[in-house]
Write a protein that holds these residues in place. Sequence first.
Motif, PDB file in Angstrom:
ATOM      1  N   TYR A  60       0.875  -1.045   0.035  1.00  0.00           N
ATOM      2  CA  TYR A  60       0.061   0.036  -0.122  1.00  0.00           C
ATOM      3  C   TYR A  60       0.830   0.994   0.081  1.00  0.00           C
ATOM      4  O   TYR A  60       2.139   1.169   0.416  1.00  0.00           O
ATOM      5  N   LEU A  61       0.345   2.301  -0.545  1.00  0.00           N
ATOM      6  CA  LEU A  61       0.925   3.562  -0.505  1.00  0.00           C
ATOM      7  C   LEU A  61       0.247   4.655   0.312  1.00  0.00           C
ATOM      8  O   LEU A  61      -0.998   4.840   0.277  1.00  0.00           O
ATOM      9  N   LEU A  62       0.697   4.980   1.471  1.00  0.00           N
ATOM     10  CA  LEU A  62       0.050   5.885   2.132  1.00  0.00           C
ATOM     11  C   LEU A  62       1.004   7.300   2.310  1.00  0.00           C
ATOM     12  O   LEU A  62       2.088   7.168   2.701  1.00  0.00           O
ATOM     13  N   ASP A  63       0.497   8.377   1.850  1.00  0.00           N
ATOM     14  CA  ASP A  63       1.386   9.562   1.904  1.00  0.00           C
ATOM     15  C   ASP A  63       2.174   9.365   0.693  1.00  0.00           C
ATOM     16  O   ASP A  63       2.457   8.530  -0.333  1.00  0.00           O
ATOM     17  N   ASP A  64       3.535   9.394   1.463  1.00  0.00           N
ATOM     18  CA  ASP A  64       4.705   8.990   0.493  1.00  0.00           C
ATOM     19  C   ASP A  64       5.470   7.707   1.090  1.00  0.00           C
ATOM     20  O   ASP A  64       6.651   7.478   0.771  1.00  0.00           O
ATOM     21  N   MET A  65       4.603   7.144   2.028  1.00  0.00           N
ATOM     22  CA  MET A  65       5.195   5.896   2.763  1.00  0.00           C
ATOM     23  C   MET A  65       4.526   4.546   1.975  1.00  0.00           C
ATOM     24  O   MET A  65       3.421   4.434   1.772  1.00  0.00           O
ATOM     25  N   LYS A  66       5.546   3.612   1.547  1.00  0.00           N
ATOM     26  CA  LYS A  66       5.275   2.363   1.292  1.00  0.00           C
ATOM     27  C   LYS A  66       5.081   1.608   2.369  1.00  0.00           C
ATOM     28  O   LYS A  66       5.785   1.169   3.420  1.00  0.00           O
ATOM     29  N   ILE A  67       3.751   1.096   2.755  1.00  0.00           N
ATOM     30  CA  ILE A  67       3.735   0.163   3.929  1.00  0.00           C
ATOM     31  C   ILE A  67       3.148  -1.331   3.230  1.00  0.00           C
ATOM     32  O   ILE A  67       2.673  -1.478   2.431  1.00  0.00           O
TER      33      ILE A  67
END
Length: 393
Positions: A60-67
């Motif tokens: 998943y992509l949350l803001d500029d974070m890949k989680i």
Amino acid sequence: MNTEKIINLAKISMLSLGFFVASCSTETFDENPEDTSIETKKVFFMGDETVVQVLPDGTYLLDDMKIFPEQVSDSPNDGVVDPNDTPDAGVKLGLGGGIRKWSNNTVVYVLDRSLSANQIRVTRNSMDEWSSKTAIRFKERTNENFFVTIVNSGNQCNCASASLGASTRGRINMGVLTSEVVMIHEIGHTLGYVHEQTRRDRDDHVIVNFQNIQAGAESQFRLNSRAELIGEFDLRSTMMYGSFTFSKNGQPTIVEKSTGRPYPRRRAELSPGDIAGTNQVYPGGGTDPDPNPDPNPDPDDICDGVDEWVRGQRYQVGDKVTFRGFLFERDFTRWNRIGRCGTEDPAADICENVEPFNGNNSSYSTGDRVTYQGSLYERQSNGRWTNLGQCGS
């Protein structure tokens, strides 16, 4: 101590020192965060409901974070930090997840061939900023299980995104024009830090002008109810959004509460709070002498001098406890089992040369070992798997 950078997520995203989640640019984003053709999903991240973009590889992509899937849940009850939640004998394989620290304060990386000479220069300069002021170190990968691959996304912007915390699938995507300001920030995500402006005490220090935020970007200014905070709110943090980040009209999206004015632009450097927070979450050798040393210490016991876990006590990233005969270390969102009390410190990487778990393989025998979601497991005679500890330890 000005360290808020570390979140509970991660947290304890940095241990919640006040670190952060991330953005794709310095002060102004080049990309439109809203794309109706992209698949999205509602999940709970660090206990709060949010919307993430579903990527083709299942992450998943949350803001500029890949989680990763193991870092989110379908309910808010996903953050119980208790050694009881750590996989043990008699518990099925694969429990646990969340945000992890890098072992030995060392970020292992791979520079992809797609990177330009300038992107490599920016990357190395950004690494130098972290390593020259904190105990963080960087090492090019040989055969380590946990590493982050740095690649050129091909986007013509001063932007980037990064996976959150140490991972076997870590990645930093750099835009063609990515600067040190952005790359230093993305390395913060890789260390496990989330955005400063998501601190739950944010509104005591700044005002968020939601009327000036681009449509679809409002979630990037959400508060995180489970961030475990250390130190004071830090406007100078590399994990803090700029006053004009995601502005739709050229007006500030965040201003200082005391003045009502924008604050100085983020610089390509760590703040004193970033440094203090990182050195607490990733301490670098040299501790104060024990005022009451054990007159007969056992040099082979990894639990020597470590207190028993206490229910209800607040622990921070890096704290160690003993629990039911094992040594555990607190990570951003979980306890990692280091080893059994009475034994020697484990090797540099207990997962070295161990193959990943293969769900299609039905022929595992007693004593077989596999890696799964960043931990080492051993097959027991009853057919169950025992967690032997985190890879990289």
